[in-house]
Structure formats: C-alpha cells, structure tokens
Design an enzyme around this catalytic site. Structure first.
Site: not given
Length: 417
Positions: A233, A270, A272-273, A350, A379
């Site tokens: 987070g 843990e 990620g980002r 489109c 992401y």
C-alpha cells in the site's frame, strides 16, 4: 526523464518503419531502488514483492537477489515465480482460491497461504489432508470500526470481499485446532487494508493499530503469532504531490520501539507498485493532431489497451515529449503541430475512455513526436485489455546492466507477448 530513455526512443525511431509503441524498462534503476529499500529495512521485518504490480520475468529476475520472496494471487502468478526460482519463498493470497490452485500450491511449495474465509480454510484442510502435505497459513482479517488512512483503493474497515471479519477469528482458530486437522498450521495474521497510501506517518499509525489488535488476539485466544503480514500500500504519486517516503517510514518504524514489541514475531511487507512504478516508461508516437470544438486532440499509436492505469484510476498520467526532427517526416505536405497550447492525449481505440491526459499544457507537439509516459512500471500492461480492436502489441525493451547509453551502441531487447 533520464537521458538514456530519450536516446532509446530516438534510436528506436530510427530502427522502425512503423510508428513507435513500446514499453521501456530500466532494470539497473530498478535494482538500485530495491537495494536502497532493502538497505534500511528494519530488524525483524522481511520485504516481499507483490508481483500483481508487474510480473514481467525480467523484473522478477532483477528483484530475485534483493527481496525475501514474492507474493502471488493466482496459480498463473505462482507459475511465473517458479519459472525464475524453484526455491524463493512465496506468499499465496487472493479471495477466490480454487481447489486445483490449492493443490498445485501445496505441490509446488508455498511458504504461507493467506486464508480469506472460513470456507477457504475448510477447503484447504480438506486438500492438505487428502494430499498429506503440511502448510503454514496466515488469517487475513478485515478490521472494522477503525479509522484507516483514506486512499482511492480501500479494502478494509468496511464490508469487503477481502479477508474475514474480526468476529470470525475465534471460529477459524477452532477449525484449525480440531483434532482431525494435522496439516494446516496457524502462524499469524495478514492485513492489507488499502492501496497507494502517500502518508508515511498515517501508515505507521495503521501498523501500530495492527499490532494492538494482534496483541489483543494473542491474549484473548491464547495463540502464538510467529508472523504478521502488514501488506503493502505504499503510494506512488502521478501528479505534483510527493510519493510515499520510505526512508521516513522506516525511521518512524525504528523509533516506535517495534523491534522490542515484535519479540520473536516477524513482520512482512509486500509492496508492489512502490517497487516497480518508476522502472518503466510507455512510449507512443503521435499519429494525428486535430482540433475539435476549441480543443486539441493528439491521437497516439497505443492507448489504454496497453496502459490502462490512467483510465482505471481516473488521473492524468505524467509524460514528457521527445521531439523528432523534420528529416524523419516523409510526406510532402505540411507536418501538423501545436505550439504553446493545450492538448488532450488519447489512444487509437474507438472509445472516449481511451485517454491518458486531458488538456495538458505543452510548448510544442507535432505529428511524429514521441510521448513518453513515466511511472509506467506498475499496473500498466497486465491490467490492460490487450486484444480489444486487435491492434498490434507494443515492443518490450530492456536496459540491462552493462548496456551503454550512446545511441550507436544501444542494444534493444524485445520479448514476444
């Protein structure tokens, strides 16, 4: 933008007949970042990478020597990890684990399974008993009636499909302590309440809340807690606000006395980002520029079918422009351009939602220039609807250790997708 990315783009433009569309990964910068994070990791804590942020094999290989393990949320992610390492510790999370996933997780070797519900716990005991394989688990808990930091993605403190409510802990422990269960072993608790929190102080307050709850449950249920997983987070800013301050957070963590409070318990992070966001760029060439009702639109070779994050999160994604000289304009008619104006950057789909940035202020942008979207390491590709309309995939390029930056010697490595 780093100089080498600008050189990469210009070199790629020279090499390709088709408009540029590529992901560019700076693996040495990624390695430097993870080493810096690991170097100030507090005692009794472990750093895992949540591969959902970006499971690219080269990223996993780069991180492998510097993290304590990986967190996965599916059998497919587990297979990606085991492709790069048969031994590295793996945490297995996710709210919808199927029986075949639990079977293969046990066969492949998982360090901890994050159990998300009472039914999932019962299924796991059934599978582990049938296979005669022991496994360790953490109970994922959804805290209630507590003030948590406010982010644009919140997964706890309210009704949620993630984890079990606090009042389910007693029943979960009773199931585990049943005499017929000899294979599934309780080791502690898992919390993952939010995503993309920018505030180090509030994050530390949240972890102190976690520890208060764990200490309460230890006394109430008379259990030994060997592991507390506090999730990730840690936030990345996509505007002019500061991102999460890892150095300040770890300083606050050390000052809090957590080292003594943990005792024999280990604490897992843990993220990620926060680990991978800055390691990749998405480059897309301007195909067309056109005015419409007092607005300018730049149509790019690419779009949210490659880089869905800005559409998913509803933000304007940061970018830079790499100008391509007029010698590479192959037509005998005038090259369209905008000077000292505003432009909305959109993709080739489109769909009106295929948008990267609205009303961006620019000094100059011309057809044939390359727009490079920064912070595209997390992401981005893997959450995108790649096959919508059937456009070709982007190139995947990697700067690896030892590659030089001079355009004449740049080596561009492309992976098939």
């Amino acid at each position: 933008m780093q100089v080498n990315i600008r050189r990469w783009v210009k070199e790629l433009k020279k090499q390709k007949d088709e408009p540029v569309c590529a992901y560019m990964h700076d693996l040495p910068s990624l390695e430097s970042h993870i080493k810096s994070m690991a170097s100030i990791l507090p005692q009794k804590t472990r750093l895992f990478y949540a591969i959902k942020a970006n499971p690219d094999p080269k990223i996993l290989e780069t991180l492998l020597p510097h993290v304590d393990g990986f967190e996965v949320a599916s059998l497919g992610e587990l297979q990606r990890v085991r492709h790069v390492s048969a031994e590295i510790p793996v945490l297995f999370g996710g709210p919808g684990k199927k029986e075949y996933e639990l079977e293969q997780a046990l066969q492949t070797g998982i360090s901890y399974i994050h159990v998300e519900s009472l039914l999932e716990l019962q299924k796991l005991i059934h599978v582990a008993t049938r296979m005669d394989i022991d496994t360790n688990i953490l109970l994922r808990v959804n805290l209630h009636d507590h003030t948590l930091p406010v982010t644009n993605v919140t997964m706890a403190g309210k009704p949620s499909p993630f984890g079990m409510d606090e009042w389910n802990i007693e029943e979960a422990l009773a199931i585990l302590q049943d005499s017929e269960n000899t294979h599934v072993h309780f080791q502690g608790f898992h919390f993952h309440s939010l995503s993309n929190n920018m505030h180090a102080d509030r994050h530390m307050e949240m972890i102190l809340l976690y520890m208060e709850k764990v200490e309460e449950w230890k006394q109430k249920f008379n259990v030994e807690v060997r592991v507390v997983n506090v999730g990730g987070g840690f936030g990345v800013s996509y505007d002019d606000k500061p991102s999460f301050d890892w150095e300040r957070f770890t300083t606050l963590f050390k000052r809090s006395g957590m080292h003594h409070r943990l005792g024999k318990t280990k604490l897992f992070f843990e993220p990620g980002r926060y680990i991978v966001a800055d390691c990749a760029y998405y480059a897309a060439e301007v195909i067309d520029l056109k005015p419409s009702m007092n607005q300018n639109f730049a149509i790019l070779r690419g779009g949210t079918h490659h880089q869905r994050l800005p559409a998913s999160w509803g933000h304007d994604h940061p970018f830079s422009i790499i100008s391509i000289d007029d010698q590479q304009w192959k037509y005998d008619f005038e090259r369209p351009g905008i000077n000292n104006g505003s432009v909305t950057l959109v993709g080739e789909l489109c769909s009106p939602k295929d948008r990267f940035h609205s009303e961006a202020k620019i000094k100059q942008l011309r057809v044939g220039d390359i727009v490079v979207f920064e912070k595209s390491g997390a992401y981005s590709w893997t959450i995108s609807h790649h096959d919508f309309l059937g456009h070709p995939y982007p190139d995947f390029l990697y700067k690896e250790e030892g590659m030089k930056d001079e355009p004449s010697t740049v080596s561009l490595t492309s992976n098939e997708r």
